[in-house]
Design an enzyme around this catalytic site. Structure first.
Site, PDB file in Angstrom:
ATOM      1  N   GLY A   2      -3.914 -10.750  -0.112  1.00 13.28           N
ATOM      2  CA  GLY A   2      -4.926 -10.152  -0.117  1.00 13.28           C
ATOM      3  C   GLY A   2      -5.266  -8.979  -1.231  1.00 13.28           C
ATOM      4  O   GLY A   2      -4.208  -8.407  -1.811  1.00 13.28           O
TER       5      GLY A   2
ATOM      6  N   ARG B 160      -4.388 -17.410  -1.934  1.00 17.60           N
ATOM      7  CA  ARG B 160      -3.112 -17.630  -1.175  1.00 17.60           C
ATOM      8  C   ARG B 160      -2.990 -19.191  -1.586  1.00 17.60           C
ATOM      9  O   ARG B 160      -3.898 -20.095  -1.889  1.00 17.60           O
ATOM     10  CB  ARG B 160      -3.456 -17.729   0.268  1.00 17.60           C
TER      11      ARG B 160
ATOM     12  N   ASP C 170       3.793  -8.557   1.069  1.00 17.12           N
ATOM     13  CA  ASP C 170       5.295  -8.879   1.589  1.00 17.12           C
ATOM     14  C   ASP C 170       5.446 -10.374   1.418  1.00 17.12           C
ATOM     15  O   ASP C 170       6.318 -11.389   1.123  1.00 17.12           O
ATOM     16  CB  ASP C 170       5.703  -8.665   2.937  1.00 17.12           C
TER      17      ASP C 170
ATOM     18  N   THR D 172      -0.865  -3.376  -1.188  1.00 18.74           N
ATOM     19  CA  THR D 172      -1.397  -3.949  -0.026  1.00 18.74           C
ATOM     20  C   THR D 172      -2.213  -2.681   0.857  1.00 18.74           C
ATOM     21  O   THR D 172      -1.737  -1.558   0.654  1.00 18.74           O
ATOM     22  CB  THR D 172      -0.560  -4.593   1.102  1.00 18.74           C
TER      23      THR D 172
ATOM     24  N   ASP E 120      -2.436  -2.192   3.965  1.00 22.02           N
ATOM     25  CA  ASP E 120      -1.548  -1.639   5.233  1.00 22.02           C
ATOM     26  C   ASP E 120      -0.497  -0.609   4.702  1.00 22.02           C
ATOM     27  O   ASP E 120       0.004  -0.095   5.812  1.00 22.02           O
ATOM     28  CB  ASP E 120      -1.363  -2.955   5.792  1.00 22.02           C
TER      29      ASP E 120
ATOM     30  N   ASP F 117       2.552  -1.493   4.494  1.00 18.68           N
ATOM     31  CA  ASP F 117       3.345  -1.851   5.372  1.00 18.68           C
ATOM     32  C   ASP F 117       4.846  -2.569   4.631  1.00 18.68           C
ATOM     33  O   ASP F 117       5.728  -3.218   5.203  1.00 18.68           O
ATOM     34  CB  ASP F 117       3.003  -2.989   6.181  1.00 18.68           C
TER      35      ASP F 117
ATOM     36  N   ARG G  39     -19.734  10.048  12.472  1.00 19.16           N
ATOM     37  CA  ARG G  39     -19.643  11.208  13.167  1.00 19.16           C
ATOM     38  C   ARG G  39     -21.006  11.946  13.292  1.00 19.16           C
ATOM     39  O   ARG G  39     -21.270  12.614  14.355  1.00 19.16           O
ATOM     40  CB  ARG G  39     -18.659  11.982  12.586  1.00 19.16           C
TER      41      ARG G  39
ATOM     42  N   MET H  39      -9.439  -2.164   9.517  1.00 19.87           N
ATOM     43  CA  MET H  39      -8.546  -3.212   9.221  1.00 19.87           C
ATOM     44  C   MET H  39      -7.089  -2.981   9.593  1.00 19.87           C
ATOM     45  O   MET H  39      -6.714  -1.834   9.860  1.00 19.87           O
ATOM     46  CB  MET H  39      -8.515  -3.693   7.707  1.00 19.87           C
ATOM     47  N   GLY H  40      -6.283  -4.057  10.018  1.00 22.28           N
ATOM     48  CA  GLY H  40      -4.872  -3.856  10.234  1.00 22.28           C
ATOM     49  C   GLY H  40      -4.640  -4.722  11.498  1.00 22.28           C
ATOM     50  O   GLY H  40      -4.618  -4.427  12.703  1.00 22.28           O
ATOM     51  N   ARG H  41      -4.407  -6.023  11.060  1.00 19.47           N
ATOM     52  CA  ARG H  41      -4.085  -7.103  11.886  1.00 19.47           C
ATOM     53  C   ARG H  41      -2.737  -6.907  12.593  1.00 19.47           C
ATOM     54  O   ARG H  41      -2.604  -6.929  13.901  1.00 19.47           O
ATOM     55  CB  ARG H  41      -3.814  -8.429  11.274  1.00 19.47           C
TER      56      ARG H  41
END
Ligand code: ADP
Length: 320
Positions: free
Chosen positions: A11, A72, A103, A126, A128, A130, A155, A170-172
């Site tokens: 990604g 990929r 990763d 990335t 995320d 992570d 808002r 986002m954030g699977r």
């Protein structure tokens, strides 16, 4: 070392260009040529190589995405594909590789490096955040700020029209963007994959607030936590209140990298080359506190980095 290769994989994230620029310039300063490998491991297997010159990396520090493109590659997961990749590197006299990605990219790099005893250095990039062992990854700060900018705009309408909004970010597998943008955006609830979705608690909170005169809410949900549309439906069913849904989608990957991501990308790109020059291999760069460190791929792959979800959720509970 006379020539290194550099690629971006998996990604995309904002700030990858800052890494490419920093690694390329550090290499040049040490008399090393740089080959850009186009489309990540796919280009490595196919031999899509191009020489990078000084001019190629000028004026890119402020651009999102990656000038080397990313993809990929299924072929790289096969030993035949990796053999071809190694042959291409040898044919082009490339003696070490810098891989910028997440990763999955590091897993591939670790296998490849071991298989062919080839020096590889990873740079964590990335949205995320992570990757185990590094406090931050390149692109996470920009993604959070893009999500936050959207939440701030929502808002305005939430408070003016007195509405409930469910915003999907986002954030699977990871609630990082949701938690960061949720806290920074002053949101009332956050739904993330790490914590089981509790529909009763969510709607009870809304009903209780409603009784006390509260009429506007922003609920941030990470895509892997639950679909925003399903949460909206639950709220409508259990509270009979009107709900709107916004799915932010891919805008979170793009945008001008924040200062933080540019600086981090610069430090990572610079250190990646310096670590290679020191003879380090099968490592990834990372940042711990204010120090750039090298981490073994085994360390980064040991497990998924866990978030301190309690401290975020506590803050949301206490401050909203
Ligand atoms: P990210 O690096 O963002 O986590 P992916 O998980 O899609 O992205 O991984 C990027 C690429 O890394 C994959 O398309 C594949 O080519 C390579 N890769 C991932 N896992 C492996 C593996 N076990 N063996 C070889 N290559 C792998």
């Amino acid at each position: 070392m006379k020539k290194i290769g550099i690629l971006t994989s998996g990604g995309d994230s904002s700030g990858m260009n800052a890494v490419i620029r920093a690694a390329t310039r550090t290499a040049f300063n040490n008399g090393i040529d740089v080959t850009g490998i186009v489309r990540g491991y796919k280009g490595l297997v196919k031999g899509e190589f191009r020489k990078l010159n000084r001019i190629d990396v000028s004026g890119i520090i402020n651009q999102g995405g990656t000038i080397l493109k990313t993809s990929r590659s299924e072929a790289f997961k096969t030993s035949q594909g990796r053999k071809q990749a190694y042959q291409n590197l040898k044919d082009n006299q490339i003696q070490a590789l810098i891989v910028i990605g997440g990763d999955g990219t590091f897993r591939g790099a670790d296998i490849f490096g071991e298989e062919f005893d080839f020096p590889v250095m990873g740079v964590p990039a990335t949205i995320d955040n992570d990757i185990l062992g590094t406090d931050f990854t390149v692109g996470a700060d920009t993604a959070v700020n893009v999500a936050l900018d959207a939440i701030d705009k929502i808002r305005d309408t939430v408070t003016s029209m007195e509405r409930i909004f469910v915003v999907e970010v986002m954030g699977r597998d990871c609630g990082y963007i949701a938690l960061e943008s949720g806290v920074a955006g002053g949101c009332e609830q956050v739904v993330i994959p790490e914590i089981e979705y509790d529909v009763k608690r969510l709607t009870d909170d809304i009903l209780q607030g409603y009784k006390q005169g509260k009429i506007s809410w922003i609920i941030v949900v990470a895509e892997g936590g639950r679909k925003a549309q399903d949460i909206a439906q639950d709220i409508v069913t259990l509270t009979s209140l009107e709900v709107r849904v916004t799915v932010l989608g891919h805008i979170q990957r793009g945008g001008r990298p924040t200062a933080r991501d540019r600086i981090l990308g610069g430090r990572f790109g610079n250190s990646a080359v310096e670590f290679l020059l020191q003879g380090q291999r099968a490592k990834a760069v990372g940042i711990q506190g204010d120090k750039v460190v090298s981490l073994s791929f085994k360390e980064t792959a040991a497990k998924r980095k866990s978030l301190n979800t309690d401290s975020y959720l506590r803050l949301i509970r206490v401050l909203t």
